[in-house]
Design a protein around this motif. Structure first.
Motif, PDB file in Angstrom:
ATOM      1  N   PHE A 208     -40.628 -55.021  -5.186  1.00 19.05           N
ATOM      2  CA  PHE A 208     -40.941 -53.762  -4.502  1.00 19.05           C
ATOM      3  C   PHE A 208     -39.619 -53.049  -4.212  1.00 19.05           C
ATOM      4  O   PHE A 208     -38.584 -53.431  -4.755  1.00 19.05           O
ATOM      5  N   GLY A 209     -39.656 -51.983  -3.414  1.00 28.28           N
ATOM      6  CA  GLY A 209     -38.423 -51.238  -3.138  1.00 28.28           C
ATOM      7  C   GLY A 209     -37.962 -50.481  -4.374  1.00 28.28           C
ATOM      8  O   GLY A 209     -38.756 -50.149  -5.260  1.00 28.28           O
ATOM      9  N   SER A 210     -36.652 -50.267  -4.454  1.00 27.26           N
ATOM     10  CA  SER A 210     -36.147 -49.350  -5.482  1.00 27.26           C
ATOM     11  C   SER A 210     -36.282 -49.882  -6.904  1.00 27.26           C
ATOM     12  O   SER A 210     -36.129 -49.124  -7.856  1.00 27.26           O
ATOM     13  N   SER A 211     -36.594 -51.177  -7.087  1.00 25.12           N
ATOM     14  CA  SER A 211     -36.813 -51.667  -8.463  1.00 25.12           C
ATOM     15  C   SER A 211     -38.064 -51.051  -9.064  1.00 25.12           C
ATOM     16  O   SER A 211     -38.212 -50.994 -10.281  1.00 25.12           O
ATOM     17  N   VAL A 212     -39.007 -50.613  -8.206  1.00 20.86           N
ATOM     18  CA  VAL A 212     -40.268 -50.085  -8.744  1.00 20.86           C
ATOM     19  C   VAL A 212     -40.648 -48.704  -8.193  1.00 20.86           C
ATOM     20  O   VAL A 212     -41.644 -48.128  -8.621  1.00 20.86           O
ATOM     21  N   ASN A 213     -39.878 -48.180  -7.232  1.00 24.85           N
ATOM     22  CA  ASN A 213     -40.353 -46.934  -6.597  1.00 24.85           C
ATOM     23  C   ASN A 213     -39.937 -45.656  -7.334  1.00 24.85           C
ATOM     24  O   ASN A 213     -40.230 -44.553  -6.873  1.00 24.85           O
ATOM     25  N   GLY A 214     -39.248 -45.822  -8.459  1.00 21.30           N
ATOM     26  CA  GLY A 214     -38.877 -44.640  -9.251  1.00 21.30           C
ATOM     27  C   GLY A 214     -37.506 -44.100  -8.897  1.00 21.30           C
ATOM     28  O   GLY A 214     -37.040 -43.141  -9.507  1.00 21.30           O
ATOM     29  N   PHE A 215     -36.825 -44.724  -7.910  1.00 22.76           N
ATOM     30  CA  PHE A 215     -35.523 -44.214  -7.486  1.00 22.76           C
ATOM     31  C   PHE A 215     -34.432 -45.282  -7.596  1.00 22.76           C
ATOM     32  O   PHE A 215     -33.408 -45.203  -6.921  1.00 22.76           O
ATOM     33  N   GLY A 216     -34.660 -46.285  -8.447  1.00 22.23           N
ATOM     34  CA  GLY A 216     -33.706 -47.405  -8.532  1.00 22.23           C
ATOM     35  C   GLY A 216     -32.419 -47.023  -9.232  1.00 22.23           C
ATOM     36  O   GLY A 216     -32.417 -46.299 -10.222  1.00 22.23           O
ATOM     37  N   ASN A 217     -31.335 -47.553  -8.695  1.00 21.78           N
ATOM     38  CA  ASN A 217     -30.007 -47.364  -9.280  1.00 21.78           C
ATOM     39  C   ASN A 217     -29.539 -48.642  -9.939  1.00 21.78           C
ATOM     40  O   ASN A 217     -29.914 -49.724  -9.487  1.00 21.78           O
ATOM     41  N   LYS A 218     -28.658 -48.507 -10.929  1.00 21.84           N
ATOM     42  CA  LYS A 218     -28.035 -49.696 -11.494  1.00 21.84           C
ATOM     43  C   LYS A 218     -27.416 -50.491 -10.350  1.00 21.84           C
ATOM     44  O   LYS A 218     -26.742 -49.921  -9.491  1.00 21.84           O
ATOM     45  N   GLY A 219     -27.675 -51.787 -10.327  1.00 24.57           N
ATOM     46  CA  GLY A 219     -27.035 -52.624  -9.310  1.00 24.57           C
ATOM     47  C   GLY A 219     -27.739 -52.645  -7.969  1.00 24.57           C
ATOM     48  O   GLY A 219     -27.238 -53.280  -7.042  1.00 24.57           O
ATOM     49  N   CYS A 220     -28.874 -51.958  -7.823  1.00 24.17           N
ATOM     50  CA  CYS A 220     -29.550 -52.015  -6.519  1.00 24.17           C
ATOM     51  C   CYS A 220     -30.139 -53.423  -6.331  1.00 24.17           C
ATOM     52  O   CYS A 220     -30.320 -54.160  -7.297  1.00 24.17           O
ATOM     53  N   ASP A 221     -30.412 -53.767  -5.077  1.00 20.78           N
ATOM     54  CA  ASP A 221     -30.920 -55.116  -4.833  1.00 20.78           C
ATOM     55  C   ASP A 221     -32.357 -55.235  -5.362  1.00 20.78           C
ATOM     56  O   ASP A 221     -32.985 -54.230  -5.702  1.00 20.78           O
TER      57      ASP A 221
END
Ligand code: GTP
Ligand code: MG
Length: 555
Positions: A208-221
């Motif tokens: 969940f979080g930024s890996s799937v919310n459409g706003f993920g950055n390279k290197g985000c947790d």
């Protein structure tokens, strides 16, 4: 970290299977959304999960090449996709067409020594060929670039764009998670799930979080939610006698149960799961979690349990990221700006979190004249009966069919919206007003929290409760500075130096905080960004300065 698609597809057919998600065109609806993925969030998640279950992660030992690996693996079934990454150590994420091929591969794989036997067969493997001893010729490590070096490369690309709108598109393209990185995240969840399944059959580890919310950055947790799926094991209670019941250990609270569970799971990850290192137990946080580094992927993971509302919040953000094509460039720009100016931080504390920051952008897009985004209540109003969702007693119903959402009548460009965002919050009455994303309206603040954003699903809570007055003031001050920069005559004028684009302009000025006029004024010690407040927020009969000083939150 470098990830690329394997160009040599080893399968019976020579065709390279595209791994890009299919973009549905909205054919039988009057509302065309070019380039927007209109699939249901749950369908996207399930498809990704199935891809991950058909995949293995393989470390190359010595000089083993991708070609050799894919050739070897294709003996067990058709290889559908592979992505290779790494510097000093190469890894390949390899996806089979069918899950049975993974089992065939695992059944013929060997354990190196008896000491390495695990209680399950891990899909993290290593591949060696006859020349595996030759480790010396492995490519030299490139070393981590500093944040300044990374920004310098990004800024050069942004400055070469033709317009600020294009700069915002380039920012998304350069910083978003790639296809390979997204798959790797789902695979890491799947690998962790493999290990936990031994203890808790039927459990699922969801990202969940930024890996799937459409706003993920390279290197985000990578935020993970362990769902034990206990419902499926719970039989319907019948009042019949005689009957058999499980003997269980009882714990005083649900929170204590979650803490115990995470502590046990954390220990098993540390003991048995290859590549899970540096475990930290943060069990007394509001949301207990276990942190660890997944070394093979280089991803920092946060594992939580009993956190289904957070997954729903990610669905909400994901929905907003796809409703209007301007949302992602806007959120990426604001998140990047906030990170560069230390408004957000990866450390816990009084900083505005990326989640709160995204909520600020969404609220602005709901509240602006001619809203760009609908309120959450409107999204609930479009939901089907099948969308009904109640979690921990909270109504979390959202429409899942994106084609039901009417496009906005707002025609502002993305860069205009970004500048309006800065103006809007430069003048926002944080002292008295809270933000309500359910209605898309301001609401009277009921407490003394510096920033009040009503939690969309647990409506009695403030999702930005942690934010300190100091951090909010910093956000307002930097929003003013960004809005001031945008008003300068040279803001959109790139200056071509002898070595190409050398002067920051447009988005680069905002991200870096550097601007020619600001520099001149700072040299003369005269820089104070006094903004002309937007007409929207200024009560009649009040001067700009009066308004600005009254509405700054006081510490
Ligand atoms: P990154 O900073 O890129 O990791 O963004 P993110 O959206 O993944 O944020 P983060 O890892 O901090 O949080 C992951 C999830 O936890 C969010 O999607 C929210 O569901 C939840 N969350 C994070 N911060 C808050 C907060 O301040 N309040 C509440 N209620 N939930 C939060
Ligand atoms: Mg996160």
């Amino acid at each position: 970290k470098f990830i690329r698609r394997c160009t040599t597809q080893v399968s019976n057919s020579e065709t390279v299977v595209s791994s890009e998600p299919e973009i549905s065109s909205n054919i039988d609806n009057d509302v065309p959304r070019p380039g927007v993925d209109l699939r249901r969030f749950s369908d996207i998640q399930e498809e990704r999960r199935q891809e991950a279950l058909r995949s293995v992660l393989v470390r190359h030992v010595g000089k083993a090449t991708e070609d050799e690996l894919t050739k070897f693996c294709s003996h067990f079934g058709e290889v559908q996709n592979c992505f290779t990454y790494g510097n000093q150590e190469l890894y390949t994420l390899l996806e089979y067409k069918s899950r049975g091929s993974v089992h065939s591969l695992l059944n013929t794989s060997h354990f190196r020594s008896i000491l390495e036997i695990l209680p399950y067969r891990s899909r993290l493997l290593c591949f060696r060929t006859s020349n595996w001893m030759d480790n010396a010729s492995r490519r030299p490590g490139m070393g981590e670039m500093t944040a300044d070096q990374k920004f310098s490369i990004l800024a050069t690309k942004l400055c070469a764009a033709q317009s600020m709108e294009e700069q915002m598109q380039v920012l998304v393209r350069e910083t978003q998670l790639t296809e390979g990185e997204t798959r790797l995240r789902f695979l890491v969840c799947s690998l962790v799930e493999d290990a936990i399944t031994g203890y808790f059959p039927g459990c699922i580890v969801h990202p969940f979080g930024s890996s799937v919310n459409g706003f993920g950055n390279k290197g985000c947790d990578l935020d993970m939610y362990l769902n034990l799926n206990v419902e499926q094991h719970r039989t319907k209670k019948k009042k019949s006698f005689p009957r058999m019941e499980y003997e269980v250990r009882t714990v005083p609270t649900e929170r204590a149960a979650t803490q115990n569970l995470l502590s046990t799971v954390g220990q098993s990850l540390a003991e048995f799961v290859p590549s899970c290192r540096q475990l930290q137990y943060i069990l007394h946080a509001r949301c207990p979690l276990v942190k660890f580094m997944h070394e093979a992927s280089g991803i920092q993971c946060d594992l939580t349990s009993n956190n289904s509302i957070a997954l729903k919040s990610s669905e909400l953000l994901n929905l907003y990221s796809r409703i209007d094509p301007r949302v992602r460039p806007l959120v990426y720009a604001v998140r990047h700006w906030a990170r560069m100016h230390h408004i957000t931080s990866s450390m816990p504390g009084g900083w505005i979190t990326n989640f709160s920051l995204t909520a600020l952008v969404i609220f602005f897009l709901q509240y602006t004249d001619k809203p760009v985004l609908p309120a959450i209540d409107a999204l609930k109003g479009l939901a089907d009966k099948a969308d009904t969702c109640v979690l921990e007693g909270n109504d979390c119903t959202l429409v899942s069919d994106l084609t039901k959402v009417q496009p906005s009548e707002n025609t502002d460009s993305t860069d205009e919206l970004l500048l309006e965002f800065f103006e809007f919050y430069s003048n926002f009455n944080f002292k008295n007003c809270g933000l309500n994303l359910r209605t898309g309206e301001m609401q009277e603040k009921k407490n003394f929290d510096a920033l009040y954003i009503q939690n969309p699903f647990e409506q009695q809570l403030n999702l930005s409760k942690n934010v300190s007055m100091h951090q909010l003031e910093k956000f307002v001050q930097l929003s003013r500075e960004a809005a001031w920069m945008a008003e300068q005559p040279d803001f959109l004028q790139p200056e071509v130096g002898s070595k190409g684009w050398s002067t920051p302009w447009g988005l680069v000025s905002i991200l870096s905080g550097h601007n020619r006029r600001k520099k001149r004024l700072m040299d003369q010690k005269e820089f104070t960004p006094i903004l002309t407040p937007s007409s929207q927020g200024i009560p009649k009969g009040m001067s700009d300065r009066e308004y600005t000083s009254q509405n700054l939150p006081s510490s």
